[in-house]
Enzyme design. Structure first.
Site, PDB file in Angstrom:
ATOM      1  N   ILE A  35     -20.954 -14.166  -1.736  1.00  0.00           N
ATOM      2  CA  ILE A  35     -20.640 -15.330  -0.881  1.00  0.00           C
ATOM      3  C   ILE A  35     -20.537 -14.433   0.547  1.00  0.00           C
ATOM      4  CG2 ILE A  35     -18.271 -14.949  -0.592  1.00  0.00           C
ATOM      5  CD1 ILE A  35     -18.082 -18.442  -0.509  1.00  0.00           C
ATOM      6  N   ASN A  92     -15.354  -3.132 -10.641  1.00  0.00           N
ATOM      7  CA  ASN A  92     -14.126  -2.894  -9.963  1.00  0.00           C
ATOM      8  C   ASN A  92     -12.976  -3.258 -10.841  1.00  0.00           C
ATOM      9  OD1 ASN A  92     -14.382  -2.223  -7.279  1.00  0.00           O
ATOM     10  ND2 ASN A  92     -15.044  -3.952  -6.560  1.00  0.00           N
ATOM     11  N   GLU A 100     -10.370  -8.209  -7.177  1.00  0.00           N
ATOM     12  CA  GLU A 100     -10.061  -9.191  -6.112  1.00  0.00           C
ATOM     13  C   GLU A 100      -9.789  -9.998  -7.108  1.00  0.00           C
ATOM     14  OE1 GLU A 100     -12.084  -9.651  -3.020  1.00  0.00           O
ATOM     15  OE2 GLU A 100     -11.136  -8.382  -1.913  1.00  0.00           O
ATOM     16  N   HIS A 105     -17.110  -8.873 -13.618  1.00  0.00           N
ATOM     17  CA  HIS A 105     -17.825  -8.960 -12.921  1.00  0.00           C
ATOM     18  C   HIS A 105     -19.080  -7.839 -12.835  1.00  0.00           C
ATOM     19  CE1 HIS A 105     -15.058  -9.399  -9.816  1.00  0.00           C
ATOM     20  NE2 HIS A 105     -16.046  -8.803  -8.890  1.00  0.00           N
ATOM     21  N   HIS A 107     -21.543  -6.186  -9.797  1.00  0.00           N
ATOM     22  CA  HIS A 107     -22.043  -6.044  -8.461  1.00  0.00           C
ATOM     23  C   HIS A 107     -23.615  -5.505  -8.489  1.00  0.00           C
ATOM     24  CE1 HIS A 107     -18.511  -7.164  -6.223  1.00  0.00           C
ATOM     25  NE2 HIS A 107     -18.413  -7.415  -7.187  1.00  0.00           N
TER      26      HIS A 107
END
Ligand code: AMP
Length: 120
Positions: A35, A92, A100, A105, A107
């Site tokens: 997003i 991360n 977060e 996930h 990236h």
């Protein structure tokens, strides 16, 4: 040990409660656009199973699921046409990485030279 939070934002996307800009989906993996992109291509690739982070996934998922996931990442890179031009994968895990969203996930960034980009 932390337990999986069913109300995290990616869990809501998987449940269809929140929309996403879908790039790829199969029975085990979902890929959608970040997003808040930091490169021309910036997608997130997630397993549909509930794992908090990369560490949780590789420690606890079956070898078949882990292998399938990474094979699918390559398929997505091909679909995004970044195999020849190059791409960067980041994940991360935990506090020091400022993770977060507590659903594992990756990236995947590409379609421009990423040399100057620092991920934070
Ligand atoms: P991380 O710090 O690795 O947990 O990254 C979380 C990423 O999720 C950030 O790059 C956010 O921009 C992205 N993000 C958060 N909410 C959404 C959403 N609803 N759809 C797509 N990407 C999101």
């Amino acid at each position: 040990m932390m337990s999986y939070d069913n109300e995290n934002i990616f869990s809501k996307i998987l449940k269809g409660e929140i929309p996403c800009d879908k790039v790829y989906e199969d029975e085990n993996v979902l890929c959608f656009k970040d997003i808040n992109p930091i490169a021309k291509i910036h997608v997130l690739i997630i397993p549909k199973d509930k794992y908090i982070s990369f560490n949780d996934f590789v420690a606890n998922a079956s070898s078949e699921k882990i292998s399938y996931f990474f094979k699918t990442v390559e398929k997505i890179a091909k679909k995004l046409n970044v195999v020849d031009s190059g791409y960067r994968i980041i994940t991360n895990h935990g506090m020091d990485a400022n993770q977060e969203v507590p659903h594992f996930h990756l990236h995947l960034l590409g379609k421009e030279n990423l040399g100057g980009i620092k991920y934070q």
